[in-house]
Design a protein around this motif. Structure first.
Motif, PDB file in Angstrom:
ATOM      1  N   ILE A  77       0.831  -1.201   0.000  1.00  0.00           N
ATOM      2  CA  ILE A  77       0.000   0.000   0.000  1.00  0.00           C
ATOM      3  C   ILE A  77       0.866   1.251   0.000  1.00  0.00           C
ATOM      4  O   ILE A  77       0.520   2.275  -0.607  1.00  0.00           O
ATOM      5  CB  ILE A  77      -0.968  -0.020   1.204  1.00  0.00           C
ATOM      6  N   SER A  78       2.036   1.189   0.639  1.00  0.00           N
ATOM      7  CA  SER A  78       2.938   2.344   0.631  1.00  0.00           C
ATOM      8  C   SER A  78       3.414   2.673  -0.775  1.00  0.00           C
ATOM      9  O   SER A  78       3.837   3.805  -1.051  1.00  0.00           O
ATOM     10  CB  SER A  78       4.143   2.085   1.555  1.00  0.00           C
ATOM     11  N   VAL A  79       3.357   1.685  -1.685  1.00  0.00           N
ATOM     12  CA  VAL A  79       3.678   1.946  -3.092  1.00  0.00           C
ATOM     13  C   VAL A  79       2.722   2.988  -3.661  1.00  0.00           C
ATOM     14  O   VAL A  79       3.109   3.841  -4.466  1.00  0.00           O
ATOM     15  CB  VAL A  79       3.613   0.638  -3.914  1.00  0.00           C
ATOM     16  N   GLY A  80       1.461   2.935  -3.230  1.00  0.00           N
ATOM     17  CA  GLY A  80       0.486   3.925  -3.680  1.00  0.00           C
ATOM     18  C   GLY A  80       0.887   5.327  -3.273  1.00  0.00           C
ATOM     19  O   GLY A  80       0.763   6.285  -4.052  1.00  0.00           O
ATOM     20  N   THR A 107      -2.075   6.463   7.456  1.00  0.00           N
ATOM     21  CA  THR A 107      -2.423   5.125   6.954  1.00  0.00           C
ATOM     22  C   THR A 107      -1.423   4.082   7.451  1.00  0.00           C
ATOM     23  O   THR A 107      -1.803   2.984   7.870  1.00  0.00           O
ATOM     24  CB  THR A 107      -2.449   5.123   5.415  1.00  0.00           C
ATOM     25  N   GLY A 108      -0.132   4.422   7.417  1.00  0.00           N
ATOM     26  CA  GLY A 108       0.893   3.496   7.889  1.00  0.00           C
ATOM     27  C   GLY A 108       0.745   3.172   9.360  1.00  0.00           C
ATOM     28  O   GLY A 108       0.885   2.018   9.769  1.00  0.00           O
ATOM     29  N   PHE A 159       6.401   3.670   5.229  1.00  0.00           N
ATOM     30  CA  PHE A 159       5.633   4.716   4.547  1.00  0.00           C
ATOM     31  C   PHE A 159       6.453   5.993   4.448  1.00  0.00           C
ATOM     32  O   PHE A 159       6.426   6.685   3.426  1.00  0.00           O
ATOM     33  CB  PHE A 159       4.308   4.969   5.265  1.00  0.00           C
ATOM     34  N   GLY A 160       7.206   6.316   5.511  1.00  0.00           N
ATOM     35  CA  GLY A 160       8.058   7.496   5.474  1.00  0.00           C
ATOM     36  C   GLY A 160       9.156   7.362   4.427  1.00  0.00           C
ATOM     37  O   GLY A 160       9.448   8.312   3.684  1.00  0.00           O
ATOM     38  N   ALA A 161       9.767   6.175   4.342  1.00  0.00           N
ATOM     39  CA  ALA A 161      10.812   5.941   3.351  1.00  0.00           C
ATOM     40  C   ALA A 161      10.250   5.996   1.936  1.00  0.00           C
ATOM     41  O   ALA A 161      10.915   6.488   1.012  1.00  0.00           O
ATOM     42  CB  ALA A 161      11.478   4.586   3.606  1.00  0.00           C
ATOM     43  N   ALA A 162       9.021   5.505   1.746  1.00  0.00           N
ATOM     44  CA  ALA A 162       8.367   5.569   0.423  1.00  0.00           C
ATOM     45  C   ALA A 162       8.167   7.018  -0.010  1.00  0.00           C
ATOM     46  O   ALA A 162       8.324   7.362  -1.186  1.00  0.00           O
ATOM     47  CB  ALA A 162       7.032   4.827   0.463  1.00  0.00           C
TER      48      ALA A 162
END
Length: 470
Positions: A77-80, A107-108, A159-162
């Motif tokens: 989902i973090s890809v989104g 979300t994360g 999510f932060g890294a994404a």
């Protein structure tokens, strides 16, 4: 509202300038970050294998495919978030980019809390369903429950890294993981060797390291300028951005689940051969993980570069991004995959000194590791398709080419010839089939997206001409 974005020293311009050098500049820190993250689990396996025993090593290893099944859904989902932030950034949409960043972090955090509950409640039933050997079931359950306590921190970091990757910053996540990874190894040695906590100590060390990496990435986002700046006091959940993140990220997450369901089935089949075989498979798959995560850096690269160039309507670079990433992932997969096999006995000896464990590990490396470049190429093409805004298509292809094929293989060919070789060979065959299907999908999607770009450019030219006449 669109405005020119000033790029910081840690950001990479993906839409202009020399392409290959920038792909390498983006991918290398990402590759190192993935390797360091993988070391969290590797440190656990090595320490318990050497200082506790093969049963403890099998206990930790038997949880890996199940942990991946649950965790990778939310990482998918973090890809989104990555695609959406990159697209807004490439197109100069500051307000939309910032709202996406805020929504992604919320979300994360929510996803991490859900995983805590799932890990604690469902770990033993799921491990039992996977036919985990009875002699390691209790230790595996304990390890998994403790491991999942750190999931909110894990999800915040990912999510932060994404978000940082979306603007071309792959260096600072590497620094964060380097610090927390060293801390993880130190805690492993302290908790397992000195305190004799066994698998519980290994899990506790990983949780502490996850918390450290999450704190560092959140601090980074709060202190940086530009579109990724986060003010924790004013953070909001934007429903529209959440929906758009899920439109891209949910299929990516489901694709990860699809692959990991097939891996869980294969792990269950490996479990039927006994604890020593599980230990050998665990060590080999952990070594292969370093090859995979190195190749996965090129998947993330194709995803981010394609997304930014789509936002900038720069269609000429998109094909070149795919070609460069495919070439690089082929080289990495061949060199590292075959290198892991050639040095297999020495590498497996790091995990266990038992000859039988090393023997079973070499069986897997001889089939899976030497053909791993196919998996990397498959992922890169899927990343380009997803970067173009089509996320459901790669998911459906992966479902048929990986999960469905492997399930059929296990219940037909493997049942007919019940050997480890026949089980492992399902990997390269499924990669070839799925890669071919992804390439066809890319050509179809490319034609559609590029045609839309040309129409948009023609409209802009007509509007500019009309404004000039007025």
């Amino acid at each position: 509202m669109k405005k020119e974005m000033r790029r910081k020293s840690y950001e990479i311009d993906m839409c202009n300038g020399p392409l290959l050098s920038r792909i390498l500049l983006f991918a290398f820190p990402l590759m190192c970050s993935g390797i360091l993250q993988l070391l969290f689990n590797a440190a656990d396996i090595i320490v318990v294998g050497q200082f506790v025993g093969s049963d403890a090593m099998a206990a930790v290893g038997s949880t890996s495919s199940l942990i991946s099944l649950l965790v990778n859904f939310f990482i998918g989902i973090s890809v989104g978030a990555n695609v959406l932030v990159a697209r807004f950034y490439g197109g100069g949409d500051v307000k939309d980019a910032r709202e996406t960043v805020q929504t992604a972090l919320v979300t994360g955090l929510i996803g991490g809390c859900i995983l805590v509950v799932l890990g604690i409640v469902a770990s033993r039933p799921m491990l039992t369903l996977m036919a985990t050997p009875a002699e390691v079931l209790d230790q595996a359950t304990l390890y998994m429950r403790l491991y999942f306590i750190g999931m909110p921190a894990t999800m915040l970091y990912n999510f932060g890294a994404a978000i940082l990757r979306a603007v071309g910053d792959t260096r600072r996540p590497l620094y964060f993981l380097l610090f927390s990874g060293i801390f993880n190894v130190g805690c492993d040695l302290l908790f397992v060797i000195v305190f004799h906590w066994g698998v519980a100590g290994a899990a506790a060390a990983t949780v502490i390291a996850q918390i450290i990496s999450a704190i560092l990435v959140v601090m980074c986002l709060t202190r940086m300028d530009g579109v990724c700046h986060v003010n924790l006091e004013n953070i909001h959940f934007h429903r529209e951005k959440f929906i758009r993140i899920m439109q891209i990220g949910l299929p990516a997450g489901l694709q990860s689940v699809i692959f990991n369901i097939s891996n869980v089935l294969i792990q269950s089949s490996v479990n039927s051969f006994g604890a020593i075989t599980v230990a050998g498979n665990t060590a080999a798959s952990n070594i292969e993980g370093f090859v995979y995560t190195s190749m996965n850096a090129l998947y993330q690269t194709s995803l981010s570069f394609t997304s930014q160039n789509l936002g900038a309507k720069n269609d000429k670079r998109i094909d070149r991004v795919l070609c460069y990433c495919l070439g690089l992932v082929l080289i990495i997969g061949l060199v590292l995959g075959n290198g892991a096999h050639l040095l297999g006995e020495h590498l497996l000896g790091i995990y266990s000194s038992e000859a039988e464990v090393i023997q079973y590990g070499m069986m897997r490396l001889g089939v899976v590791s030497v053909t791993y470049c196919l998996c990397g190429m498959m992922d890169v093409v899927a990343g380009s398709v997803r970067g173009l805004g089509y996320s459901v298509l790669p998911m459906l292809v992966s479902f048929v080419g990986a999960c469905l094929f492997r399930v059929i293989w296990i219940f037909t060919i493997f049942r007919w010839q019940h050997t480890l070789f026949m089980l492992y060979v399902s990997y390269p065959i499924s990669w070839v089939l799925t890669l071919a299907a992804h390439l066809v999908c890319y050509l179809i999607v490319r034609r559609k997206v590029f045609a839309a770009m040309r129409r948009a450019r023609l409209r802009e030219q007509k509007e500019t001409a009309l404004e000039g006449k007025a």
